[in-house]
Write a protein that holds these residues in place. Sequence first.
Motif, PDB file in Angstrom:
ATOM      1  N   ARG A   1       0.850  -1.209   0.000  1.00  0.00           N
ATOM      2  CA  ARG A   1       0.000   0.000   0.000  1.00  0.00           C
ATOM      3  C   ARG A   1       0.882   1.256   0.000  1.00  0.00           C
ATOM      4  O   ARG A   1       0.588   2.233  -0.694  1.00  0.00           O
ATOM      5  N   PHE A   2       1.950   1.216   0.790  1.00  0.00           N
ATOM      6  CA  PHE A   2       2.844   2.368   0.887  1.00  0.00           C
ATOM      7  C   PHE A   2       3.500   2.652  -0.466  1.00  0.00           C
ATOM      8  O   PHE A   2       3.547   3.810  -0.905  1.00  0.00           O
ATOM      9  N   VAL A   3       4.000   1.606  -1.115  1.00  0.00           N
ATOM     10  CA  VAL A   3       4.649   1.781  -2.424  1.00  0.00           C
ATOM     11  C   VAL A   3       3.673   2.368  -3.435  1.00  0.00           C
ATOM     12  O   VAL A   3       4.057   3.189  -4.286  1.00  0.00           O
ATOM     13  N   LEU A   4       2.402   1.974  -3.332  1.00  0.00           N
ATOM     14  CA  LEU A   4       1.372   2.497  -4.235  1.00  0.00           C
ATOM     15  C   LEU A   4       0.853   3.871  -3.798  1.00  0.00           C
ATOM     16  O   LEU A   4      -0.090   4.397  -4.393  1.00  0.00           O
ATOM     17  N   GLN A   5       1.475   4.427  -2.759  1.00  0.00           N
ATOM     18  CA  GLN A   5       1.118   5.748  -2.212  1.00  0.00           C
ATOM     19  C   GLN A   5      -0.292   5.772  -1.623  1.00  0.00           C
ATOM     20  O   GLN A   5      -0.899   6.827  -1.501  1.00  0.00           O
ATOM     21  N   ASP A   6      -0.782   4.602  -1.246  1.00  0.00           N
ATOM     22  CA  ASP A   6      -2.049   4.517  -0.520  1.00  0.00           C
ATOM     23  C   ASP A   6      -1.720   4.548   0.971  1.00  0.00           C
ATOM     24  O   ASP A   6      -1.742   3.518   1.649  1.00  0.00           O
ATOM     25  N   TYR A   7      -1.400   5.736   1.464  1.00  0.00           N
ATOM     26  CA  TYR A   7      -0.926   5.857   2.837  1.00  0.00           C
ATOM     27  C   TYR A   7      -2.039   5.580   3.841  1.00  0.00           C
ATOM     28  O   TYR A   7      -1.784   5.045   4.919  1.00  0.00           O
TER      29      TYR A   7
ATOM     30  N   GLY B   1       4.804   5.507  11.191  1.00  0.00           N
ATOM     31  CA  GLY B   1       5.201   6.911  11.381  1.00  0.00           C
ATOM     32  C   GLY B   1       5.402   7.634  10.066  1.00  0.00           C
ATOM     33  O   GLY B   1       4.939   8.770   9.891  1.00  0.00           O
ATOM     34  N   VAL B   2       6.076   6.986   9.124  1.00  0.00           N
ATOM     35  CA  VAL B   2       6.303   7.617   7.812  1.00  0.00           C
ATOM     36  C   VAL B   2       4.973   7.859   7.101  1.00  0.00           C
ATOM     37  O   VAL B   2       4.742   8.932   6.528  1.00  0.00           O
ATOM     38  N   SER B   3       4.087   6.859   7.150  1.00  0.00           N
ATOM     39  CA  SER B   3       2.788   6.999   6.488  1.00  0.00           C
ATOM     40  C   SER B   3       1.989   8.148   7.099  1.00  0.00           C
ATOM     41  O   SER B   3       1.389   8.959   6.375  1.00  0.00           O
ATOM     42  N   LEU B   4       1.981   8.213   8.419  1.00  0.00           N
ATOM     43  CA  LEU B   4       1.250   9.292   9.097  1.00  0.00           C
ATOM     44  C   LEU B   4       1.845  10.659   8.761  1.00  0.00           C
ATOM     45  O   LEU B   4       1.105  11.633   8.543  1.00  0.00           O
TER      46      LEU B   4
ATOM     47  N   LEU C   1       0.713  11.913   5.540  1.00  0.00           N
ATOM     48  CA  LEU C   1      -0.688  12.342   5.590  1.00  0.00           C
ATOM     49  C   LEU C   1      -0.858  13.613   6.419  1.00  0.00           C
ATOM     50  O   LEU C   1      -1.983  14.066   6.636  1.00  0.00           O
ATOM     51  N   GLY C   2       0.262  14.177   6.878  1.00  0.00           N
ATOM     52  CA  GLY C   2       0.210  15.417   7.646  1.00  0.00           C
ATOM     53  C   GLY C   2      -0.101  15.232   9.121  1.00  0.00           C
ATOM     54  O   GLY C   2      -0.311  16.212   9.845  1.00  0.00           O
ATOM     55  N   MET C   3      -0.135  14.007   9.598  1.00  0.00           N
ATOM     56  CA  MET C   3      -0.433  13.732  11.016  1.00  0.00           C
ATOM     57  C   MET C   3       0.886  13.664  11.785  1.00  0.00           C
ATOM     58  O   MET C   3       1.324  12.592  12.233  1.00  0.00           O
ATOM     59  N   THR C   4       1.507  14.822  11.958  1.00  0.00           N
ATOM     60  CA  THR C   4       2.887  14.850  12.426  1.00  0.00           C
ATOM     61  C   THR C   4       3.048  14.400  13.874  1.00  0.00           C
ATOM     62  O   THR C   4       3.999  13.682  14.203  1.00  0.00           O
ATOM     63  N   GLU C   5       2.154  14.795  14.756  1.00  0.00           N
ATOM     64  CA  GLU C   5       2.298  14.408  16.158  1.00  0.00           C
ATOM     65  C   GLU C   5       2.155  12.904  16.327  1.00  0.00           C
ATOM     66  O   GLU C   5       2.900  12.269  17.078  1.00  0.00           O
ATOM     67  N   ARG C   6       1.184  12.325  15.628  1.00  0.00           N
ATOM     68  CA  ARG C   6       1.022  10.871  15.691  1.00  0.00           C
ATOM     69  C   ARG C   6       2.237  10.168  15.078  1.00  0.00           C
ATOM     70  O   ARG C   6       2.666   9.124  15.562  1.00  0.00           O
ATOM     71  N   ALA C   7       2.791  10.776  14.012  1.00  0.00           N
ATOM     72  CA  ALA C   7       3.986  10.201  13.388  1.00  0.00           C
ATOM     73  C   ALA C   7       5.141  10.171  14.378  1.00  0.00           C
ATOM     74  O   ALA C   7       5.848   9.157  14.507  1.00  0.00           O
ATOM     75  N   LEU C   8       5.327  11.274  15.091  1.00  0.00           N
ATOM     76  CA  LEU C   8       6.411  11.332  16.078  1.00  0.00           C
ATOM     77  C   LEU C   8       6.239  10.251  17.137  1.00  0.00           C
ATOM     78  O   LEU C   8       7.216   9.627  17.567  1.00  0.00           O
ATOM     79  N   ALA C   9       5.017  10.035  17.579  1.00  0.00           N
ATOM     80  CA  ALA C   9       4.768   9.011  18.593  1.00  0.00           C
ATOM     81  C   ALA C   9       5.174   7.631  18.076  1.00  0.00           C
ATOM     82  O   ALA C   9       5.737   6.814  18.819  1.00  0.00           O
ATOM     83  N   GLU C  10       4.915   7.367  16.793  1.00  0.00           N
ATOM     84  CA  GLU C  10       5.279   6.063  16.227  1.00  0.00           C
ATOM     85  C   GLU C  10       6.791   5.933  16.069  1.00  0.00           C
ATOM     86  O   GLU C  10       7.360   4.861  16.314  1.00  0.00           O
ATOM     87  N   PHE C  11       7.459   7.018  15.657  1.00  0.00           N
ATOM     88  CA  PHE C  11       8.920   6.962  15.584  1.00  0.00           C
ATOM     89  C   PHE C  11       9.508   6.699  16.964  1.00  0.00           C
ATOM     90  O   PHE C  11      10.479   5.940  17.112  1.00  0.00           O
ATOM     91  N   ASP C  12       8.929   7.323  17.984  1.00  0.00           N
ATOM     92  CA  ASP C  12       9.415   7.110  19.346  1.00  0.00           C
ATOM     93  C   ASP C  12       9.218   5.655  19.769  1.00  0.00           C
ATOM     94  O   ASP C  12      10.061   5.079  20.464  1.00  0.00           O
TER      95      ASP C  12
END
Length: 235
Positions: free
Chosen positions: A16-22, A47-50, A53-64
């Motif tokens: 899904r990610f490769v197909l840009q279906d984030y 985290g990268v997918s989020l 999609l502009g969901m930066t705070e949630r992305a940071l939580a996943e990277f953490d």
Amino acid sequence: MHQPGTDLLLARARERFVLQDYHGAVHLLEEIAASGHAFADAHHLLGVSLSLLGMTERALAEFDRALALNPRYLEALIHRGLVLNELGRSAEAEESFRRAALADTGSIGGFPAPVAAQLANRHADLAQAYAEVGALPDAIEQYRRALELGPTFHDLRYRLARVLLESGRALEAREELEQVVAARPGFVDAGAALGLARYLSGDGDGAREVWKAALARRPDNPRIEAYLNMVGHGR
């Protein structure tokens, strides 16, 4: 005895990610996270997918979360720094990039850490291919090579243990699963497999102990309940 569910979901999420279906990738990765089986790779990809999609705070939580499992995860450190930069948190971003630079100087098995991690995953892919056609000794050999290069990759250690169990090598499987459960006590499937390895190696009391702990974490798991019924709930 393989349990491909998590691997299959992660593979589908990568597609899904490769197909840009984030959005599709996020849905699948959140399903993995909810199951309690998410390893650093799944949290990083989520985290990268989020972030895309502009969901930066949630992305940071996943990277953490990915970094809590693997503090030297180079790509997670870099992506975390990029997101922090987007948010204007430059000092935190610089710290993340600094950690990435330090992580990159590490060496495992004579290879830089990022290269070792990539090679470990290649060996794991080959191991899975061998296992799927029943070539279990070759699968075990490849998983062991993967773990030499990625000794903290507990998902690969768990897969190795499953193949060892399938090969009738319960004592070796037990050694691997003890390490996985010590590092990831919330990984219920590993706990269930450890109980089986203990039982098959003649330690019924030890099996009962670990199955009871797993059932306490996942009371609705019929497989663990069946295992306990097999040995009797005992003390």
